[in-house]
Enzyme design. Structure first.
Site, PDB file in Angstrom:
ATOM      1  N   TYR A 201      82.892 130.902 109.881  1.00  0.00           N
ATOM      2  CA  TYR A 201      81.916 130.969 108.782  1.00  0.00           C
ATOM      3  C   TYR A 201      81.288 132.358 108.836  1.00  0.00           C
ATOM      4  CZ  TYR A 201      82.024 125.817 108.437  1.00  0.00           C
ATOM      5  OH  TYR A 201      82.413 124.510 108.261  1.00  0.00           O
ATOM      6  N   LYS A 297      80.398 118.183 105.011  1.00  0.00           N
ATOM      7  CA  LYS A 297      79.816 116.841 105.060  1.00  0.00           C
ATOM      8  C   LYS A 297      80.258 115.907 103.932  1.00  0.00           C
ATOM      9  CE  LYS A 297      77.867 117.517 108.768  1.00  0.00           C
ATOM     10  NZ  LYS A 297      78.925 117.163 109.715  1.00  0.00           N
TER      11      LYS A 297
HETATM   12  P1  FAS Z   1      86.358 111.465  94.816  1.00  0.00           P
HETATM   13  O1  FAS Z   1      85.783 112.280  93.711  1.00  0.00           O
HETATM   14  O2  FAS Z   1      87.269 112.079  95.812  1.00  0.00           O
HETATM   15  O3  FAS Z   1      87.191 110.231  94.192  1.00  0.00           O
HETATM   16  C1  FAS Z   1      86.710 109.543  93.054  1.00  0.00           C
HETATM   17  C2  FAS Z   1      87.923 108.980  92.320  1.00  0.00           C
HETATM   18  O4  FAS Z   1      87.446 108.210  91.215  1.00  0.00           O
HETATM   19  C3  FAS Z   1      88.809 110.080  91.741  1.00  0.00           C
HETATM   20  O5  FAS Z   1      90.149 109.881  92.148  1.00  0.00           O
HETATM   21  C4  FAS Z   1      88.639 109.952  90.230  1.00  0.00           C
HETATM   22  O6  FAS Z   1      89.845 110.225  89.537  1.00  0.00           O
HETATM   23  C5  FAS Z   1      88.249 108.491  90.079  1.00  0.00           C
HETATM   24  N1  FAS Z   1      87.445 108.221  88.886  1.00  0.00           N
HETATM   25  C6  FAS Z   1      86.448 108.983  88.370  1.00  0.00           C
HETATM   26  N2  FAS Z   1      85.931 108.375  87.256  1.00  0.00           N
HETATM   27  C7  FAS Z   1      86.627 107.208  87.103  1.00  0.00           C
HETATM   28  C8  FAS Z   1      86.565 106.155  86.162  1.00  0.00           C
HETATM   29  N3  FAS Z   1      85.680 106.181  85.163  1.00  0.00           N
HETATM   30  N4  FAS Z   1      87.441 105.109  86.292  1.00  0.00           N
HETATM   31  C9  FAS Z   1      88.332 105.083  87.319  1.00  0.00           C
HETATM   32  N5  FAS Z   1      88.434 106.042  88.255  1.00  0.00           N
HETATM   33  C10 FAS Z   1      87.585 107.101  88.133  1.00  0.00           C
HETATM   34  N6  FAS Z   1      83.977 117.952 101.085  1.00  0.00           N
HETATM   35  C11 FAS Z   1      84.062 118.491 102.313  1.00  0.00           C
HETATM   36  O7  FAS Z   1      83.662 117.840 103.285  1.00  0.00           O
HETATM   37  N7  FAS Z   1      84.589 119.749 102.483  1.00  0.00           N
HETATM   38  C12 FAS Z   1      85.079 120.478 101.422  1.00  0.00           C
HETATM   39  O8  FAS Z   1      85.552 121.594 101.582  1.00  0.00           O
HETATM   40  C13 FAS Z   1      85.018 119.944 100.131  1.00  0.00           C
HETATM   41  N8  FAS Z   1      85.505 120.640  99.041  1.00  0.00           N
HETATM   42  C14 FAS Z   1      85.420 120.069  97.796  1.00  0.00           C
HETATM   43  C15 FAS Z   1      85.906 120.748  96.649  1.00  0.00           C
HETATM   44  C16 FAS Z   1      85.802 120.175  95.363  1.00  0.00           C
HETATM   45  C17 FAS Z   1      86.325 120.918  94.156  1.00  0.00           C
HETATM   46  C18 FAS Z   1      85.200 118.910  95.208  1.00  0.00           C
HETATM   47  C19 FAS Z   1      85.052 118.279  93.837  1.00  0.00           C
HETATM   48  C20 FAS Z   1      84.722 118.227  96.328  1.00  0.00           C
HETATM   49  C21 FAS Z   1      84.827 118.803  97.632  1.00  0.00           C
HETATM   50  N9  FAS Z   1      84.373 118.143  98.770  1.00  0.00           N
HETATM   51  C22 FAS Z   1      84.447 118.664 100.008  1.00  0.00           C
HETATM   52  C23 FAS Z   1      83.784 116.858  98.666  1.00  0.00           C
HETATM   53  C24 FAS Z   1      84.892 115.852  98.543  1.00  0.00           C
HETATM   54  O9  FAS Z   1      85.757 115.973  99.647  1.00  0.00           O
HETATM   55  C25 FAS Z   1      84.247 114.512  98.407  1.00  0.00           C
HETATM   56  O10 FAS Z   1      83.181 114.342  99.326  1.00  0.00           O
HETATM   57  C26 FAS Z   1      85.221 113.390  98.541  1.00  0.00           C
HETATM   58  O11 FAS Z   1      86.269 113.602  97.648  1.00  0.00           O
HETATM   59  C27 FAS Z   1      84.449 112.116  98.250  1.00  0.00           C
HETATM   60  O12 FAS Z   1      85.371 111.108  98.059  1.00  0.00           O
HETATM   61  P2  FAS Z   1      85.108 109.979  96.940  1.00  0.00           P
HETATM   62  O13 FAS Z   1      83.722 109.482  97.075  1.00  0.00           O
HETATM   63  O14 FAS Z   1      86.261 109.040  97.056  1.00  0.00           O
HETATM   64  O15 FAS Z   1      85.126 110.764  95.539  1.00  0.00           O
HETATM   65  C1  PHB Z   2      88.170 123.296 104.474  1.00  0.00           C
HETATM   66  O1  PHB Z   2      89.004 123.467 105.399  1.00  0.00           O
HETATM   67  O2  PHB Z   2      88.521 123.072 103.288  1.00  0.00           O
HETATM   68  C2  PHB Z   2      86.696 123.369 104.799  1.00  0.00           C
HETATM   69  C3  PHB Z   2      86.300 123.414 106.126  1.00  0.00           C
HETATM   70  C4  PHB Z   2      84.944 123.459 106.434  1.00  0.00           C
HETATM   71  C5  PHB Z   2      84.014 123.475 105.392  1.00  0.00           C
HETATM   72  C6  PHB Z   2      84.421 123.421 104.064  1.00  0.00           C
HETATM   73  C7  PHB Z   2      85.774 123.366 103.758  1.00  0.00           C
HETATM   74  O3  PHB Z   2      82.690 123.547 105.686  1.00  0.00           O
END
Ligand code: FAS
Ligand code: PHB
Length: 391
Positions: A201, A297
């Site tokens: 980081y 997280k």
């Molecule tokens: P999700 O958003 O993964 O899953 C929700 C699901 O519900 C999706 O598949 C969607 O298609 C579906 N859905 C939505 N609306 C619906 C509807 N009306 N009907 C039916 N289905 C529907 N977390 C980290 O810890 N580290 C990271 O680096 C990181 N990077 C991320 C980058 C991005 C661009 C995003 C958006 C998130 C990131 N996150 C990261 C957070 C991410 O990992 C989430 O915490 C994780 O996907 C959470 O999982 P779910 O709660 O299952 O939500």
């Molecule tokens: C990743 O590997 O995508 C990653 C790891 C640590 C973070 C965020 C993203 O804090």
């Protein structure tokens, strides 16, 4: 159709809940808006807390993670041109994190659901929960020109930040808390060996950067960028040059670059919706809260929500007790808010904050200087990074 728990959303939250319930003999149906390929095509988290690792093992989904995941006992923070290692294991009595992509976790969960004959309906449209405050719940949706209905006892809203579930909590009941950051993360995935065997980081006057990985041959990098940037605004060459400029010289010198196989911009936001239960609708994961990814997280909070929610539902079906369900929101939110604080703190510590005064910029540097020179402060960082107890 009838089931016990209707789960809206087939991401990690929904799939993990379905798997844990199934192993306890509780039936569910997962309703997912997108195709499976689309869900598996999203590149997101990379770092799993021990709590999530244990949960996946309990769900019978840990085998490939054990084989292909990498256990990390430390992370690095680059500051003033030097690498400072945070000895996670040494500072937390041996706790570590697992580096294994969310995409792989989701793939393993889909495979486990298929192996147990779990019902996952993809490409459903206009999902709508009904009767949430009654004991006659049902969910409707459209699949092409077919109108469908699923009667159930509970609805789990696992449909992420842009889902339908949260919006079905009455406006006079739902309270939301939000901070939108004036920058985002430009992320690149490349088939190159990671620049360092542990995460880096970086705090730099040009902005934050993160060096992560998915395996010994697949690297994941991020650079802080304006919130308005789009992936097309950055060529690969521009990305690599900017990343190098933010890394310590010796690290930049050994950076192996290559064509990006994925490039995306993640906006940074802190968000919490309270309560996480309304009647027989229970929210979990990104449907209820969002953290900036600086503290790794997001996915891990979804895991603790699912731990509490699955236990509460299993208790209900086994004993008829609603105690776990009634306590779910308060129990989950206690851990959510501590992770929100840590993610907000890590983001404020490491990013170039365009709205900071010169005084605040100096205080930020002094805080990072203090954290890196104090065992007490670094222990606090480490115990949050490896994940606070589920309680
Ligand atoms: P999700 O958003 O993964 O899953 C929700 C699901 O519900 C999706 O598949 C969607 O298609 C579906 N859905 C939505 N609306 C619906 C509807 N009306 N009907 C039916 N289905 C529907 N977390 C980290 O810890 N580290 C990271 O680096 C990181 N990077 C991320 C980058 C991005 C661009 C995003 C958006 C998130 C990131 N996150 C990261 C957070 C991410 O990992 C989430 O915490 C994780 O996907 C959470 O999982 P779910 O709660 O299952 O939500
Ligand atoms: C990743 O590997 O995508 C990653 C790891 C640590 C973070 C965020 C993203 O804090």
């Amino acid at each position: 159709m009838r089931t016990q728990v209707a789960i809206i959303g087939g991401g990690p939250s929904g799939l993990l809940l379905a798997q844990l319930l199934h192993l306890a003999g509780i039936r569910s149906v997962v309703l997912e808006r997108r195709s499976r390929d689309y869900v598996l095509g999203r590149i997101r988290a990379g770092v799993l807390e021990q709590g999530l690792v244990d949960l996946l093992r309990r769900a019978g989904v840990g085998e490939r993670m054990e084989r292909e995941g990498q256990v990390h006992a430390g992370i690095n923070i680059a500051f003033r041109g030097e690498l400072h290692r945070v000895d996670l294991a040494g500072l937390t009595g041996g706790k570590t994190v697992m580096v294994y992509g969310q995409t792989e976790v989701t793939r393993d969960l889909y495979a486990a659901r298929d192996a147990l004959g779990g019902t996952i309906l993809h490409e459903v449209e206009d999902v709508e929960p009904h009767g949430l405050e009654t004991d006659r719940l049902f969910v409707t949706w459209r699949q092409g020109d077919r109108h469908c209905r699923l009667d159930c006892d509970f609805v789990a809203g696992c449909d992420g930040f842009h889902g339908v579930s949260r919006s079905r909590v009455p406006k006079d009941v739902l309270e939301t808390f939000e901070k939108i950051y004036p920058f985002g993360w430009m992320g690149v995935l490349a088939r190159t060996p990671p620049v360092e065997h542990e995460l880096i980081y970086t705090h730099h006057e040009r902005g934050f950067a993160l060096c992560s990985m998915r395996s010994a041959t697949l690297s994941r990098y991020y650079v802080q960028c304006p919130a308005t940037d789009a992936p097309g605004d950055w060529s690969d060459a521009t990305f690599w040059d900017e990343l190098r400029s933010r890394l310590p010289t010796d690290v930049a010198a050994r950076l192996v670059t290559g064509p990006s196989i994925e490039k995306s911009v993640a906006p940074l936001r802190s968000f919490v919706a309270e309560p996480m239960r309304h009647g027989r609708l229970l929210l979990a994961g990104d449907a209820a809260h969002i953290v900036p990814p600086t503290g790794a997280k997001g996915l891990n909070l979804a895991a603790s929500d699912i731990h509490y929610l699955s236990q509460a539902l299993i208790d209900f079906y086994r004993t008829g007790s609603e105690a776990g369900l009634l306590a779910y929101s308060d129990t989950a939110l206690r851990r959510v808010w501590k992770a929100e604080r840590f993610s907000w703190w890590m983001t404020g510590l490491l990013h170039r904050l365009p709205e900071s005064s010169p005084f605040e910029a100096r205080v930020q540097e002094a805080e990072l200087d203090y954290v890196l020179s104090s065992k007490a402060a670094m222990t606090a960082l480490a115990e949050n990074y490896v994940g606070l107890p589920y309680g």
